[in-house]
Each structure stands twice: as structure tokens, then as C-alpha cells.
Scaffold this motif. Structure first.
Motif, PDB file in Angstrom:
ATOM      1  N   LEU A  10      20.991 -15.675 -53.175  1.00 42.37           N
ATOM      2  CA  LEU A  10      19.675 -16.310 -53.102  1.00 42.37           C
ATOM      3  C   LEU A  10      18.876 -15.755 -51.919  1.00 42.37           C
ATOM      4  CD1 LEU A  10      17.448 -18.482 -53.419  1.00 42.37           C
ATOM      5  CD2 LEU A  10      18.887 -19.992 -52.056  1.00 42.37           C
ATOM      6  N   GLU A  33      17.434 -12.602 -52.756  1.00 43.63           N
ATOM      7  CA  GLU A  33      16.242 -12.765 -53.614  1.00 43.63           C
ATOM      8  C   GLU A  33      15.018 -13.131 -52.774  1.00 43.63           C
ATOM      9  OE1 GLU A  33      15.820 -12.282 -57.040  1.00 43.63           O
ATOM     10  OE2 GLU A  33      17.728 -11.268 -56.664  1.00 43.63           O
ATOM     11  N   ARG A  85      10.965 -20.584 -55.419  1.00 41.42           N
ATOM     12  CA  ARG A  85      11.877 -19.541 -55.916  1.00 41.42           C
ATOM     13  C   ARG A  85      13.333 -19.949 -55.676  1.00 41.42           C
ATOM     14  NH1 ARG A  85      14.172 -16.960 -58.876  1.00 41.42           N
ATOM     15  NH2 ARG A  85      14.844 -14.790 -58.715  1.00 41.42           N
ATOM     16  N   TYR A  94      16.222 -20.535 -58.480  1.00 46.00           N
ATOM     17  CA  TYR A  94      17.386 -19.647 -58.451  1.00 46.00           C
ATOM     18  C   TYR A  94      18.685 -20.458 -58.393  1.00 46.00           C
ATOM     19  CZ  TYR A  94      20.416 -15.731 -57.299  1.00 46.00           C
ATOM     20  OH  TYR A  94      21.418 -14.788 -57.345  1.00 46.00           O
TER      21      TYR A  94
END
Length: 261
Positions: free
Chosen positions: A25, A28, A45, A49
Motif C-alpha cells: 500500500l 502505491e 486510495r 487498496y
């Protein structure tokens, strides 16, 4: 936070899975960090995720915290609440996340540079990350919490930075915060003995200026007293004999940052 919970090998296997989702994560999030992005967008986000990977954000609703990530910009030390703030070139931003996967909780943080930051700030980030790595080297069976604390303190103090005292690392795994507390300052050979099965978070919170912090009226955000920047890195470590077992990794972040350069 009264009890020390020791983890079995099976527990540590499950914690490693949770830590892997969290580490990925943060990788990301690394892709999203650039000028103009809001901290709220990063948080959204993260929420998506974590759920997409079968987990639950461990921070969301923890003691009433309203978001999935703590996002702390510049002079904010920790526990910043995501919102409408747009990241700017030259900012630094600590992203602290937690994942609960199958009942097992992971916790990790990384401070990102947004665009081009000045040399003094780069040094703060580098020294703070180095202090985390030095603290981790002490996280083995037979040592004590004070050995970790001293390793962080000794490295950071050489550069004249302020070491936050009001906030500390902690045990983790079944709950987000377990015993023992893991300060970033202290005496070698003092504190809780580190034994196999203990899982802790080591998280230096280091200020460019004074060590002092102030607590905001929002009940969460903590910032430096002098308005100077603060850096924060956190890894989750299982105590073993001979060598530390770091469950979280920054490799996914570093892969993204390497591509950005």
C-alpha cells in the motif's frame, strides 16, 4: 495497554501477510505523491487498496480517528488528519498506515519528499531513516528496549536534532498499540527485555529544531513547537535470536521512487 502479548510462529506468519499488504500500500501511495494532490485523495486510495486486498484500515475509527491514514506535512510530526491540503513542491509528508488482515494488525510509516526539497531537509530524512535502521539492529532476543532507544538517540543527537519524547514506538499485532513502549531516547541495558515472540514498532520521530511538540485542538495532530520540519519512519519487527525479523519493508516505496528519479 497493560499486557505484553507474545506471538507464536503462526501469529508471525499472519502478521507478515498483513505487513506485506501495508508495505505494498505504501508503495502505491508513493506513486500518487506529487504537487497538487490532496492528502484526502491519498487517504481515499489507501481505503480502497486495503479493502481490495481483504483487509480493514486499522486506523479508521481507532479511538475515533476519522481516516485510514495519518498524513502529517512539514512541521506536523504525526497523526495529521487527511483533508483538502494540496501537496506542494518542497513539502515533506509522513504517511503512517495500519492494516488489519484476518485479525492481525500491521503498522508502518514513511516520510516522502514532494518534488525537490532543500538539502537540510534531505539530511533530516536521511538521518531519521538511518536511526531507524540502527534501532532495528538492536531488536534481538536478549537485548532491552533501552538498547534500541539509545541507538536512535546517539545517531540523531550527533546532528543536533530534537527527539520527540511525548510519542513512542510500541508493541503491535493483536491490537494497534500494545506494550512495551519503545522510546527513541534512553539508556542502554534499561527497559523491557526483548524476547522471541515479541513484535514491536520502532518509529523515530525527529525534529529539525526543538524536541518540543504541541497538540492541536482537533484531538489528533501533533506538530513541532518551532514550526520546523519533522521526519518519521516506522518498521514493524519480530524479535528473534541473532538477527531482527523486519516484517514491513520499504522496498515497494524504493522501487517507485527509483522510477521517479
Amino acid at each position: 495497554m497493560s499486557k505484553v502479548y507474545y506471538k507464536s510462529e503462526d501469529d508471525i506468519t499472519q502478521l507478515r501477510k498483513s505487513a506485506t499488504v501495508l508495505s505494498q500500500l505504501l508503495g502505491e501511495i508513493a506513486k500518487e505523491i506529487k504537487p497538487g494532490v490532496t492528502t484526502q485523495a491519498l487517504d481515499k486510495r489507501a481505503y480502497e487498496y486495503i479493502h481490495d486486498h481483504g483487509g480493514r484500515p486499522a486506523f479508521l475509527n481507532y479511538n475515533g480517528f476519522p481516516n485510514s491514514l495519518c498524513i502529517s506535512v512539514n512541521d506536523q510530526v504525526v497523526h495529521g488528519i487527511p483533508g483538502n491540503y494540496e501537496l506542494r513542491d518542497g513539502d515533506i509528508v509522513s504517511v503512517d498506515g495500519g492494516v488489519e488482515l484476518n485479525g492481525y494488525i500491521s503498522d508502518s510509516a514513511y516520510t516522502f519528499a514532494v518534488g525537490e526539497v532543500n538539502g537540510n531537509v534531505k539530511q533530516l530524512l536521511r538521518v531519521t531513516l538511518e536511526s531507524l535502521e540502527l534501532g532495528i539492529k538492536q531488536a534481538i532476543s536478549g537485548k532491552r528496549v533501552g538498547d534500541i532507544a539509545y541507538a536512535v538517540q546517539e545517531h540523531v543527537s550527533q546532528h543536533g536534532y530534537g527527539i520527540v519524547r511525548e510519542l513512542v514506538g510500541h508493541g503491535v499485532g493483536f491490537k494497534l498499540h500494545e506494550k512495551p513502549e519503545v522510546p527513541n531516547y534512553g539508556k542502554r541495558g534499561s527497559g523491557t527485555k526483548l524476547e522471541t515472540g515479541l513484535v514491536i514498532c520502532i518509529e523515530p520521530m525527529i525534529n529539525m529544531g526543538k524536541a518540543g511538540v504541541k497538540f492541536w485542538d482537533d484531538g489528533w495532530t501533533v506538530s513541532t513547537v518551532d514550526g520546523k520540519p519533522s521526519a518519521h519512519y516506522e518498521h514493524m519487527v519480530a524479535i528473534r535470536k541473532g538477527t531482527p525479523d523486519v516484517l514491513t519493508t520499504f522496498s515497494y516505496i524504493e522501487e517507485v521512487l527509483g522510477k521517479k528519479d
